[in-house]
Design an enzyme around this catalytic site. Structure first.
Site, PDB file in Angstrom:
ATOM      1  N   ASP A  52       0.733  -1.079   0.024  1.00 38.78           N
ATOM      2  CA  ASP A  52       0.075   0.071   0.039  1.00 38.78           C
ATOM      3  C   ASP A  52       0.928   1.404  -0.190  1.00 38.78           C
ATOM      4  O   ASP A  52       0.231   2.311  -0.253  1.00 38.78           O
ATOM      5  CB  ASP A  52      -0.876  -0.034   1.301  1.00 38.78           C
ATOM      6  CG  ASP A  52      -2.229  -0.831   1.152  1.00 38.78           C
ATOM      7  OD1 ASP A  52      -2.725  -0.970  -0.096  1.00 38.78           O
ATOM      8  OD2 ASP A  52      -2.886  -1.096   2.261  1.00 38.78           O
TER       9      ASP A  52
HETATM   10  C1  BGC Z   1      -2.785  -3.834   4.503  1.00 38.02           C
HETATM   11  C2  BGC Z   1      -2.633  -4.789   3.305  1.00 38.02           C
HETATM   12  C3  BGC Z   1      -1.269  -4.317   2.709  1.00 38.02           C
HETATM   13  C4  BGC Z   1       0.079  -4.159   3.608  1.00 38.02           C
HETATM   14  C5  BGC Z   1       0.948  -3.936   3.083  1.00 38.02           C
HETATM   15  C6  BGC Z   1      -1.632  -3.841   5.282  1.00 38.02           C
HETATM   16  O1  BGC Z   1      -1.594  -3.101   6.155  1.00 38.02           O
HETATM   17  O2  BGC Z   1      -3.836  -4.148   5.084  1.00 38.02           O
HETATM   18  O3  BGC Z   1      -3.506  -4.587   2.285  1.00 38.02           O
HETATM   19  O4  BGC Z   1      -1.090  -5.071   1.515  1.00 38.02           O
HETATM   20  O5  BGC Z   1      -0.387  -3.372   4.837  1.00 38.02           O
HETATM   21  O6  BGC Z   1       1.059  -2.527   2.667  1.00 38.02           O
END
Ligand code: BGC
Length: 839
Positions: free
Chosen positions: A502
């Site tokens: 993200d």
């Molecule tokens: C999110 C995921 C994401 C991960 C890496 C998590 O907090 O829920 O959707 O893939 O972070 O960024």
């Protein structure tokens, strides 16, 4: 390094973690509830309850990041006046130590499967069993007071809950309104035919709400309070509420301000006597035309009915036995005996338990997720399914439909949706280009577990719009197409706002701290940034999709449909081949796979970069996809993970860490070195590399990576350093560049749970559900000894004993019920079966 204290230990026989020191390095919590009504409870009874949605239906109030930490919860205050106290009312204390923090003679918190039992002793013993009975919208708190002394004990008991005004977000901000809306009703003893006393919370019930909550005790009370300021005192704390300090309730009736619920009970215990009190925190919804029984008086019929079901210790004990039986059954579906306690307890108990919790909550409510910001994630919930589908397939099925209903006609989707409304969350929107692929991942896992191909014919809408329905299979198809239709200059997938990471926001370009990294696209036009993580994910997913199409062709009743499925399989196989070629040509850096191309077409995750030369995500997905295996790419990539990413506590996300903010990259470089997505050990993605190792047959390496992040191994060494709950995985452990490497954060709600499960159950222990049966393909360390997996699968039950004989990979022979099996799949037939596997 600081001294490593121990705060508790595993009790495998009872499937509990036993906390023996209330001052854990961070609140160690548990979850109560299976469907609809949920509670979070810490080892000192802090936390809160909600119905379905931690944002929109918060029942009790909780203040995150409080001082002191973890303040607010379900509290019992006890004061004693007995002959040995000289007629004085002793200091107040709580069975869970907090909030009074009066030193106890004994303290213990046992977190079990859907329940917690907290016991404190201070002269008398007070033990509280907390759980949410199956299919009930209520939290039971069964308090047992025991007098083991030779003298009569006289006690004053105050219960305490603080109501949240339903919407957890506005509850914390809209005080100009909130302080005037609070309303309660009180029913003191004896309730007709029921006994006991109940406090009702009915804020906003007079207008659009048709729900209320209540807090009941099954005994006569000698007083109560419902107004917080009156009970606590404006300048006091939970640790010294006025009413408790003075030893007398005020019988206050809340009008606005902050409504609470507190019962006051006077108790006498003879020597050796023990008494049970059942407290019930419940939630009720009424039909619109049955809301009131008199002007302003709520209809309590359903509350009374619920109370009647749970108002004696016997009824509660029965409900508790049912909950335990429910967990027995769930945990008997997959059960391993390896002789290694640390492995067995994670596989048989805690990893599966955490998978249920992540399935229920996605990333919405923990002690790190406030229950306000994030609902159910599209990618998150699909991944969570893989850890849960074997437990309750029918719930997994509904989840798949709910998730797919938030998709758009072009295959894109909302990144998150709200559990109560099931509607896509407009605040975050869509545009995370890995999202669609995960729908295939989740659906395929469901069909392999159940054999239910019928789910693909379900009619599922777009964006929940009635009339827009197409089959679920069509949703899968457009998910694949979404990747194919969004390729960049190197024929690699465009990343959009971000992929799985993200925080890799390659189109954000933000210098403004008031902008959200995840929703800001300052350069969306003509975006060119591409992701190697999505490329690998696409190839893995496409292979699954192709074999699903072949299978559907074989199952087709008409030749035309079969041909259409075959054609679809060919189309996607060609797309996967093209992607594989694109990765080999543009995604290989010599020793590892690149991570991405930025907006300007510059490499990310290359030896040419100044920092963050290598990233874990593309190594995981491209090795799982076996891209360039023949050319040695897979082996080199896995070796590079060991060389550059691995450290004592697991593999870091990238190396070296970013030391400065790079505005072309977005949030990732906003974190200090070693934390979160900037070179933290983001546990979620370690299993990707471990599976890559398993597919490559490197069992020793797979195991050593796995054991590093396996909670039971960490528990033994680092309770103080690790900080968070030692019985579950956390999202992130501080990496080698961090100030405190090894410190955990963001426990419980992480895709790590499902991925650890998928890794160990299917790739290490090698028991893999498939369309026609169970594929047996373990990948083990050379030191592994014989082990047995009992696996319930559809209407069959398999007892599978594996004899590794020092091999890391490669099944030589499978004998099913005395007959040799060709290949590695034991064909599914109902009934009990015995399987011997020689490696
Ligand atoms: C999110 C995921 C994401 C991960 C890496 C998590 O907090 O829920 O959707 O893939 O972070 O960024």
């Amino acid at each position: 390094m600081e001294e490593q204290k121990r705060y508790g230990h595993f009790d495998d026989q009872h499937r509990e973690y036993v906390i023996t020191d209330p001052k854990t390095p961070w609140p160690w919590i548990n979850y109560l509830g299976n469907e609809d009504f949920f509670s979070l409870i810490s080892n000192t009874a802090g936390g809160y309850s909600f119905y379905k949605d931690a944002k929109f239906r918060r029942i009790t109030r909780y203040r995150y990041n409080n001082v002191p930490m973890d303040n607010g919860g379900r509290y019992f205050y006890i004061r004693e006046n007995s002959p040995s106290t000289g007629g004085n009312w002793e200091e107040a204390w709580n069975p869970g130590w907090k909030p009074c923090k009066t030193p106890l003679d004994f303290y213990e918190c046992r977190h079990g499967m859907g329940y917690s039992r907290i016991t404190g002793k201070n002269g008398v013993e007070a033990s509280v069993l907390f759980f949410v009975p199956l299919k009930k919208w209520a939290e039971v708190q069964k308090l047992t007071l025991k007098n083991e002394s030779a003298e009569v004990k006289r006690l004053k008991l105050f219960s305490f809950e603080e109501w949240c005004l339903w919407n957890a977000a506005t509850d914390m901000e809209n005080f100009q309104r909130n302080f005037s809306t609070g309303e309660v009703e009180i029913e003191t003893s004896p309730l007709e035919g029921l006994g006991g006393a109940t406090i009702y919370h009915k804020t906003e019930y007079r207008e659009r709400r048709n729900h209320y909550a209540f807090y009941h005790v099954n005994t006569e009370i000698q007083g109560f309070d419902t107004d917080r300021e009156t009970f606590v005192g404006l300048y006091n704390e939970f640790a010294n509420p006025d009413a408790v300090m003075e030893g007398r309730p005020r019988n206050s009736h809340a009008h606005g301000w902050s409504p609470i619920a507190s019962h006051y009970i006077e108790v006498t215990l003879q020597p050796g006597e023990s008494k049970d009190f059942v407290f019930l925190l419940g939630y009720v919804e009424n039909e619109q035309d049955k809301k009131f029984i008199a002007p302003q008086v709520i209809n309590k019929e359903k509350a009374h009915a619920l109370i009647a079901e749970l108002n004696t210790a016997e009824k509660v004990d029965k409900a508790f036995a049912e909950l335990c039986a429910y967990w027995d059954a769930l945990l008997n579906i997959y059960h391993v005996k390896t002789g290694n306690d640390k492995l067995d307890r994670m596989v048989n108990i805690w990893n599966q338990y955490q998978c249920m919790v992540t399935f229920n909550f996605s990333r919405s409510a923990s002690f790190f997720e406030s229950g306000i910001g994030r609902g159910m994630g599209f990618r998150d919930s699909n991944q969570d399914l893989v850890g849960f589908v074997h437990q309750i397939p029918s719930r997994a099925r509904q989840r798949i439909i709910d998730i797919a209903s938030t998709q758009f006609p072009d295959g894109g989707c909302y990144h998150q949706y709200q559990p109560l409304t099931k509607r896509g969350n407009n605040d975050i929107g869509g545009g995370f280009n890995d999202d669609p692929c995960w729908l295939i991942f989740g659906t395929v896992a469901y069909i392999k577990e159940t054999g239910d191909f019928g789910i693909l014919d379900e009619m599922v809408p777009f964006d929940n719009q009635p009339g827009s329905e197409v089959t679920l299979f069509e949703h899968l198809k457009i998910s694949m197409d979404h990747v194919i239709n969004n390729l960049g200059p190197h024929m690699l997938p465009l990343i959009g706002r971000a992929d799985w990471n993200d925080c890799l926001n390659l189109n954000c370009f933000s210098w403004d701290p008031n902008e959200s990294f995840q929703t800001t696209e300052n350069v969306s036009e003509g975006t060119k940034a591409e992701s190697l993580m999505i490329a690998g994910l696409f190839v893995v997913t496409a292979k699954e999709y192709v074999s699903l199409c072949h299978k559907l062709a074989r199952l087709s009743s008409s030749q035309d449909t079969a041909l259409a499925y075959e054609a679809e399989a060919d189309r996607m196989a060609a797309a996967a081949d093209a992607m594989t070629e694109a990765v080999k040509k543009h995604g290989w850096d010599g020793e590892w796979y690149l991570r991405a191309y930025d907006f300007y077409g510059r490499k990310i995750g290359s030896h040419e970069c100044e920092e963050a030369k290598i990233f874990i995500e593309s190594q995981g997905w491209c090795t799982m996809a076996e891209i360039g295996a023949d050319e040695g790419m897979v082996a080199k990539s896995l070796d590079s993970c060991k060389k550059y990413l691995e450290c004592e506590h697991g593999m870091v996300l990238n190396n070296p860490a970013f030391t400065k903010y790079i505005y072309e990259y977005g949030e990732i470089s906003s974190y200090p070195e070693g934390y979160k997505e900037n070179a933290g050990i983001f546990c979620h993605n370690n299993p990707w590399v471990i599976i890559g190792e398993c597919i490559a047959g490197r069992g020793n390496d797979a195991w050593s990576h796995y054991a590093k992040i396996l909670p039971s191994y960490v528990e033994e060494k680092y309770q103080t350093l690790h900080k968070v709950e030692p019985y579950v995985n956390c999202q992130m452990v501080a990496g080698k560049d961090a100030f405190r490497p090894g410190e955990g954060k963001n426990s419980w709600l992480t895709g790590t749970a499902a991925w650890m499960w998928y890794t160990v159950s299917e790739f290490i222990l090698g028991i893999k559900p498939d369309y026609d049966g169970i594929r047996i393909d373990p990948c083990l360390p050379e030191t592994a000894t014989d082990y047995t997996v009992s696996r319930k699968f559809r209407d069959a039950e398999y007892e599978i004993t594996i004899h590794p004989n020092g091999a890391q990979k490669g099944v030589k022979q499978i004998v099913l019920d005395g007959f040799a099996v060709e290949g590695t799949v034991i064909p599914y037939t109902p009934g009990r079966h015995h399987v011997e596997v020689v490696m």
